[in-house]
Design an enzyme around this catalytic site. Structure first.
Site, PDB file in Angstrom:
ATOM      1  N   LYS A 195      73.118  31.656  44.056  1.00  0.00           N
ATOM      2  CA  LYS A 195      74.124  32.723  44.115  1.00  0.00           C
ATOM      3  C   LYS A 195      73.553  33.865  44.930  1.00  0.00           C
ATOM      4  CE  LYS A 195      76.911  35.854  41.350  1.00  0.00           C
ATOM      5  NZ  LYS A 195      77.415  36.196  40.017  1.00  0.00           N
ATOM      6  N   LYS A 248      77.121  29.680  46.010  1.00  0.00           N
ATOM      7  CA  LYS A 248      78.146  30.718  46.021  1.00  0.00           C
ATOM      8  C   LYS A 248      77.667  31.891  46.850  1.00  0.00           C
ATOM      9  CE  LYS A 248      80.200  34.079  42.992  1.00  0.00           C
ATOM     10  NZ  LYS A 248      80.080  34.805  41.779  1.00  0.00           N
TER      11      LYS A 248
HETATM   12  C1  PBG Z   1      79.474  37.639  37.676  1.00  0.00           C
HETATM   13  C2  PBG Z   1      80.320  36.976  38.714  1.00  0.00           C
HETATM   14  C3  PBG Z   1      80.733  37.502  39.939  1.00  0.00           C
HETATM   15  C4  PBG Z   1      81.534  36.530  40.533  1.00  0.00           C
HETATM   16  C5  PBG Z   1      81.582  35.448  39.675  1.00  0.00           C
HETATM   17  N1  PBG Z   1      80.808  35.739  38.568  1.00  0.00           N
HETATM   18  C6  PBG Z   1      80.513  38.837  40.537  1.00  0.00           C
HETATM   19  C7  PBG Z   1      79.183  39.311  40.907  1.00  0.00           C
HETATM   20  O1  PBG Z   1      78.186  38.616  40.876  1.00  0.00           O
HETATM   21  O2  PBG Z   1      79.154  40.505  41.234  1.00  0.00           O
HETATM   22  C8  PBG Z   1      82.220  36.651  41.869  1.00  0.00           C
HETATM   23  C9  PBG Z   1      83.380  35.742  42.077  1.00  0.00           C
HETATM   24  C10 PBG Z   1      84.233  36.070  43.244  1.00  0.00           C
HETATM   25  O3  PBG Z   1      83.941  36.962  44.071  1.00  0.00           O
HETATM   26  O4  PBG Z   1      85.266  35.411  43.378  1.00  0.00           O
HETATM   27  N2  PBG Z   1      80.108  37.677  36.440  1.00  0.00           N
END
Ligand code: PBG
Length: 326
Positions: A195, A248
């Site tokens: 991520k 991601k």
């Molecule tokens: C954290 C989380 C995020 C997303 C999914 N889980 C946000 C972040 O890390 O700031 C982002 C998903 C998206 O942008 O569609 N709970």
């Protein structure tokens, strides 16, 4: 022999031929649809930066889950938006939290939909960070306790898969242990393994009110410049017990998806995130892009790169288009 002997256009002559030699086939069965659940009653609020995507109170969820079912999309990823946020993220693991309530409803009225839950504290902390803070720093090991508590509470309410998205070190092993100790050895873990600290999460943070009040997420999420490091993350998560690993965002990281696909045997997921969705929606609204063709091309590219599973806000529309046949 005629010139040229090899004519690539031969197999592109007709729709039937093109369909026959297609290398990547999309199916709604590989989609997971993200759903935002919140407290309150009769709430269905569209997220301004994500046209077509809303926050739902639990009583309004059946309508949305019926759409999911009818689209043939097998799974949803639940994100909770609590009424109250505090330093200990207490609603994240409260039996009365929005995700817990949505899970109970799903188990009762939509048992055939696979319930995946996002496990992170950022939507629940008053400072918007993914863990407990001390002197402006996120404490890793102390945060693991709360994450495991959150995952366990999701499992107790009926989650089929928990998906830790916090990027703390050691969380997969910690959560696996907690689930096993409590009799949930059959609940899967989808790890947000690679991520990245991405600006493409902007619209999601509007939706979830989870923008950090200071600083950013670069002390735990990955640097967009790194690819080898993604493999370390993924391999560590598998070692710790992840059943599915995720990359991601998706679009700017197709090379990472491919690399991960080639390196592991577990299913690979990719998250076509909020900013990727909003860019398409905004351009389509202006008439600058053909939305349907662009969405299909994007989803196909993510699958071609090696994703078995795609999390996407386009899931319901894309499933309908796939049924119609392109
Ligand atoms: C954290 C989380 C995020 C997303 C999914 N889980 C946000 C972040 O890390 O700031 C982002 C998903 C998206 O942008 O569609 N709970």
């Amino acid at each position: 022999m005629g010139f040229p002997a090899t004519r690539m256009r031969r197999l592109r002559r007709s729709p039937g031929l093109r369909e026959m030699v297609k290398e990547t086939r999309l199916s709604p069965s590989q989609f997971i649809y993200p759903v935002f659940v919140t407290h309150g009653h009769k709430i269905k609020e569209e997220i301004p930066s994500m046209p077509g995507i809303s926050r739902f109170s639990t009583d309004m969820l059946p309508e949305e889950l019926t759409r999911v079912k009818e689209a043939g999309v097998p799974a949803v990823m639940l994100f909770g938006i609590p009424e109250k946020k505090d330093a200990a993220a207490s609603v994240a693991y409260s039996p009365a939290g929005p995700v817990q309530r949505a899970l109970k409803l799903m188990k009762k009225d939509f048992p055939e939909i696979i319930a995946v839950t996002d496990v992170c504290l950022c939507q629940y902390t008053d400072h918007g960070h993914c863990g407990l803070l001390e002197g402006g720093r996120i404490l890793n090991d102390e945060t693991l306790d709360l994450l495991a508590k959150t995952a366990l509470s999701h499992a107790e309410c009926g989650a089929d898969i928990v998906a830790p998205s916090d990027m703390m070190d050691g969380r997969i092993g910690f959560i696996r242990k907690k689930l096993d100790e409590n009799g949930f050895q059959d609940i899967s873990i989808l790890a947000y393994s690679a991520k990245y600290a991405s600006a493409f999460y902007g619209p999601f943070r509007d939706a979830a009110g989870s923008t950090p009040s200071f600083g950013d997420r670069r002390s735990h999420q990955m640097d967009p410049a790194n690819r080898r490091e993604a493999l370390r993350e993924v391999l560590l998560d598998i070692e710790e017990g992840a059943d599915i690993v995720m990359v991601k965002p998706a679009l700017s990281y197709l090379d990472v998806i491919k690399e991960v696909r080639d390196a592991v045997c577990v299913p690979v997921a990719a998250y076509n995130v909020s900013g990727e969705y909003s860019m398409v929606k905004a351009a389509a609204a202006k008439g600058w892009l053909d939305e349907r063709l662009v969405v299909m091309e994007i989803l196909t590219s993510i699958a071609r790169a090696g994703a078995d599973i795609i999390l996407t806000y386009h899931a319901l529309e894309a499933a309908a288009w796939l049924k119609e046949k392109n």
